[in-house]
Write a protein that holds these residues in place. Structure first.
Motif, PDB file in Angstrom:
ATOM      1  N   LEU B  28       0.825  -1.202   0.000  1.00 54.45           N
ATOM      2  CA  LEU B  28       0.000   0.000   0.000  1.00 54.45           C
ATOM      3  C   LEU B  28       0.862   1.256   0.000  1.00 54.45           C
ATOM      4  O   LEU B  28       0.583   2.223  -0.709  1.00 54.45           O
ATOM      5  CB  LEU B  28      -0.926  -0.019   1.224  1.00 54.45           C
ATOM      6  N   ARG B  29       1.898   1.212   0.781  1.00 53.16           N
ATOM      7  CA  ARG B  29       2.774   2.376   0.843  1.00 53.16           C
ATOM      8  C   ARG B  29       3.434   2.626  -0.506  1.00 53.16           C
ATOM      9  O   ARG B  29       3.489   3.755  -0.982  1.00 53.16           O
ATOM     10  CB  ARG B  29       3.830   2.177   1.917  1.00 53.16           C
ATOM     11  N   THR B  32       0.884   3.983  -2.914  1.00 49.22           N
ATOM     12  CA  THR B  32       0.533   5.373  -2.632  1.00 49.22           C
ATOM     13  C   THR B  32       1.574   6.310  -3.231  1.00 49.22           C
ATOM     14  O   THR B  32       1.243   7.343  -3.810  1.00 49.22           O
ATOM     15  CB  THR B  32       0.443   5.598  -1.116  1.00 49.22           C
ATOM     16  N   TYR B  68      -6.979  -8.761  -9.472  1.00 51.45           N
ATOM     17  CA  TYR B  68      -7.089  -7.332  -9.689  1.00 51.45           C
ATOM     18  C   TYR B  68      -6.142  -6.809 -10.759  1.00 51.45           C
ATOM     19  O   TYR B  68      -6.075  -5.619 -11.005  1.00 51.45           O
ATOM     20  CB  TYR B  68      -6.851  -6.575  -8.370  1.00 51.45           C
ATOM     21  N   GLU B  78      -4.467   3.018  -8.853  1.00 48.19           N
ATOM     22  CA  GLU B  78      -5.542   3.560  -8.011  1.00 48.19           C
ATOM     23  C   GLU B  78      -6.488   2.458  -7.544  1.00 48.19           C
ATOM     24  O   GLU B  78      -6.947   2.457  -6.392  1.00 48.19           O
ATOM     25  CB  GLU B  78      -6.348   4.611  -8.775  1.00 48.19           C
ATOM     26  N   TYR B  79      -6.771   1.586  -8.447  1.00 47.16           N
ATOM     27  CA  TYR B  79      -7.702   0.516  -8.120  1.00 47.16           C
ATOM     28  C   TYR B  79      -7.134  -0.383  -7.019  1.00 47.16           C
ATOM     29  O   TYR B  79      -7.809  -0.741  -6.063  1.00 47.16           O
ATOM     30  CB  TYR B  79      -7.988  -0.304  -9.389  1.00 47.16           C
ATOM     31  N   VAL B  81      -4.826   0.441  -4.828  1.00 49.02           N
ATOM     32  CA  VAL B  81      -4.781   1.204  -3.580  1.00 49.02           C
ATOM     33  C   VAL B  81      -6.118   1.058  -2.861  1.00 49.02           C
ATOM     34  O   VAL B  81      -6.177   0.784  -1.664  1.00 49.02           O
ATOM     35  CB  VAL B  81      -4.509   2.705  -3.832  1.00 49.02           C
ATOM     36  N   TYR B  82      -7.170   1.206  -3.639  1.00 52.14           N
ATOM     37  CA  TYR B  82      -8.486   1.113  -3.036  1.00 52.14           C
ATOM     38  C   TYR B  82      -8.759  -0.295  -2.493  1.00 52.14           C
ATOM     39  O   TYR B  82      -9.227  -0.460  -1.363  1.00 52.14           O
ATOM     40  CB  TYR B  82      -9.575   1.500  -4.042  1.00 52.14           C
ATOM     41  N   ARG B  86      -9.245  -1.220   1.444  1.00 57.07           N
ATOM     42  CA  ARG B  86     -10.495  -1.802   1.895  1.00 57.07           C
ATOM     43  C   ARG B  86     -10.229  -3.105   2.654  1.00 57.07           C
ATOM     44  O   ARG B  86     -10.786  -3.353   3.717  1.00 57.07           O
ATOM     45  CB  ARG B  86     -11.390  -2.081   0.693  1.00 57.07           C
ATOM     46  N   GLU B  87      -9.356  -3.910   2.082  1.00 56.03           N
ATOM     47  CA  GLU B  87      -9.052  -5.193   2.718  1.00 56.03           C
ATOM     48  C   GLU B  87      -8.479  -4.980   4.116  1.00 56.03           C
ATOM     49  O   GLU B  87      -8.778  -5.720   5.049  1.00 56.03           O
ATOM     50  CB  GLU B  87      -8.060  -5.952   1.837  1.00 56.03           C
ATOM     51  N   LEU B  88      -7.678  -3.948   4.254  1.00 55.26           N
ATOM     52  CA  LEU B  88      -7.060  -3.670   5.549  1.00 55.26           C
ATOM     53  C   LEU B  88      -7.998  -2.934   6.499  1.00 55.26           C
ATOM     54  O   LEU B  88      -7.669  -2.707   7.659  1.00 55.26           O
ATOM     55  CB  LEU B  88      -5.781  -2.837   5.353  1.00 55.26           C
ATOM     56  N   GLY B  89      -9.137  -2.537   5.983  1.00 59.81           N
ATOM     57  CA  GLY B  89     -10.078  -1.836   6.855  1.00 59.81           C
ATOM     58  C   GLY B  89      -9.755  -0.377   7.014  1.00 59.81           C
ATOM     59  O   GLY B  89     -10.156   0.258   7.992  1.00 59.81           O
ATOM     60  N   LEU B  90      -9.045   0.190   6.051  1.00 58.75           N
ATOM     61  CA  LEU B  90      -8.639   1.578   6.189  1.00 58.75           C
ATOM     62  C   LEU B  90      -9.627   2.537   5.559  1.00 58.75           C
ATOM     63  O   LEU B  90      -9.415   3.746   5.539  1.00 58.75           O
ATOM     64  CB  LEU B  90      -7.255   1.781   5.568  1.00 58.75           C
ATOM     65  N   THR B  91     -10.707   2.007   5.040  1.00 57.74           N
ATOM     66  CA  THR B  91     -11.727   2.900   4.495  1.00 57.74           C
ATOM     67  C   THR B  91     -12.632   3.400   5.607  1.00 57.74           C
ATOM     68  O   THR B  91     -13.513   4.197   5.388  1.00 57.74           O
ATOM     69  CB  THR B  91     -12.564   2.189   3.416  1.00 57.74           C
TER      70      THR B  91
END
Lengths: 279, 279
Positions: B28-29, B32, B68, B78-79, B81-82, B86-91
């Motif tokens: 993720l990092r 980003t 994916y 971007e996709y 990242v999203y 989401r999987e990590l619960g960061l949304t």
DNA sequence: CACTGTGAACACTTTCACAGCT
DNA sequence: AGCTGTGAAAGTGTTCACAGTG
């Protein structure tokens, strides 16, 4: 010995598994506590409980070090403390430098457990000229310009990086060029280093994200697309709901364009995950 | 963590391996960073390099999340990242409390990456009455007496413990009783918690000891087998390094009595490995 | 053709269960 | 009798290599 991949010298197998090495400090800490209470011996069961592992694992771990126990009795505490200390290399003194004396660097410098266990803070180094000379943890901060000199004069082989992320790679290169071969990195970046250099990473946001993942699992997710919470992570023995977890619904997946937009919105004010400390 | 019990439902489960979960934040990092540079797509090879892993592992990891990517092309930045967010619960937003506002606690409170990634510091808590009300990172420190109230009112489910070792167990118990189900522990102690509560540990002295172990290997010991080092993460670069490592010889093993004496000599001035910060 | 997604091989780690010593 | 030390089984994680697809 199982399947020796290539030919391991049949000598005394010096090959301690990495997973075991990572637990030795845990055992050592538990043993030290026992030693202070003048407990002469421990069973694998007791020691395992103190270290938070199970006894079979502990015995297996110790078996890689040698046969240091006494059947029917247990392990001699002092003897084991010595053996593990020796195995970990703590019978010698390791001078370390801390680079980046912000909040975190200062916290590390003040960390008492440092000195008491074979590690000695040889120098505190920061790039901010305003910091130079200021005492932190009873020690004057030195300027980055002198980094190489400090490393060499003190024979430092372990460096701790507590700088902002942007500075970490460059700092690591200077440390390595000056002779450091082990780095403990607190900056949220992947360091790329030559072979033969060990890097260990401590990263707050990674740890939090891992927790969030599991937390999310516990919270809701009862139905729908994601499937049941298969990984029976644990029984909710004590009711996970107590804390009224945040309820914000996850945005539903969407076409790529929409998803991308959603993702983009998340872009924080700061750049990448920023450094742990501001100076 | 979770005593996996007996049969696993054969359903094509959502069970993402723990090792994979631990790497998602890394991906993720890296993603980003790419996103900020407006890079539209990455190949597994490129992304893996940025994250410091190899591409096969990365592809395998992503395969647990779903398909994916686009064959022949790569992944849409971007996709992804999203999806990973989401999987990590960061949304969703995770309020956290930090208990123990010494040097380390303050460093954590000031950590910018906190806020930018789904985590929000809901409160800073310390046992020292003199700290109460003092602003740290633009936020007043609150007294431990109000811990339960704070947890409940803010719906906090993640707690960070940065207290001295001696206080950590008790703090964890209060946090858990108030509803916290995930703990990030910076105190050098093994926390014992009920099932269903996740604990992750960050421990400076353990990391240093692991480094010392490998460092010791590099120094002397040239003859014996073990040559490779821990983690061959990145590509081999220049083999340079060549630092002058400390050479101090390890004391030879001895009879148990002598060894015990040597071990006893090591007993530090402080008790157990002390806390990271003085509170 | 380039690159993903994945079965299958391999490597490492944990756990079991019991032989063997004190 | 009690507890260590360890083979062997089971489980997890990593790497290989290639089939499959845009």
């Amino acid at each position: 010995m199982a399947t020796g991949r290539t030919h391991r010298p049949a000598t005394r197998s010096r090959g301690i598994p990495e997973a075991t090495v990572a637990r030795l400090p845990l055992y050592l800490r538990a043993l030290t506590a026992l030693s202070e209470r003048s407990v002469p011996t421990v069973s694998s069961e007791e020691l395992a409980a103190a270290a938070g592992v199970n006894s079979a694992k502990l015995r297996k771990d110790f078996s890689y070090l040698g046969s240091y126990g006494t059947r029917g009795v247990g392990y001699d505490v002092e003897y084991l403390v010595y053996q593990i200390s020796r195995e970990l290399g703590l019978t010698q003194d390791w001078p370390v430098v801390i680079v980046g004396i912000g909040n975190l660097g200062a916290a590390l410098a003040n960390y008492g457990g440092f000195a008491s266990r074979g590690f000695r803070v040889a120098a505190l180094i920061d790039a901010d000229p305003a910091m130079a000379g200021k005492p932190v943890a009873g020690m004057p901060v030195q300027h980055t310009d002198d980094l190489e000199k400090i490393i060499e004069e003190n024979g430092v082989s372990i460096g701790v990086i507590a700088t902002p992320a942007g500075a970490a790679q460059q700092v690591s290169e200077r440390l390595i060029a000056a002779g450091v071969t082990s780095i403990l990195n607190f900056a949220p970046t992947v360091l790329s280093v030559p072979e033969g250099v060990d890097v260990r990473k401590v990263d707050l946001s990674i740890e939090l994200q891992i927790l969030a993942f599991h937390e999310q699992r516990k919270a809701g997710e009862g139905s729908g697309g994601a499937g049941a919470d298969v990984d029976a992570d644990t029984e909710p023995g004590a009711d996970a709901a107590a804390g009224a977890a945040p309820v914000a619904a996850v945005e539903p997946p969407a076409g790529r364009a929409a998803a991308a937009a959603a993702a983009a919105r998340k872009g924080g004010p700061e750049g990448d995950v920023p450094a742990v400390m501001p100076a």
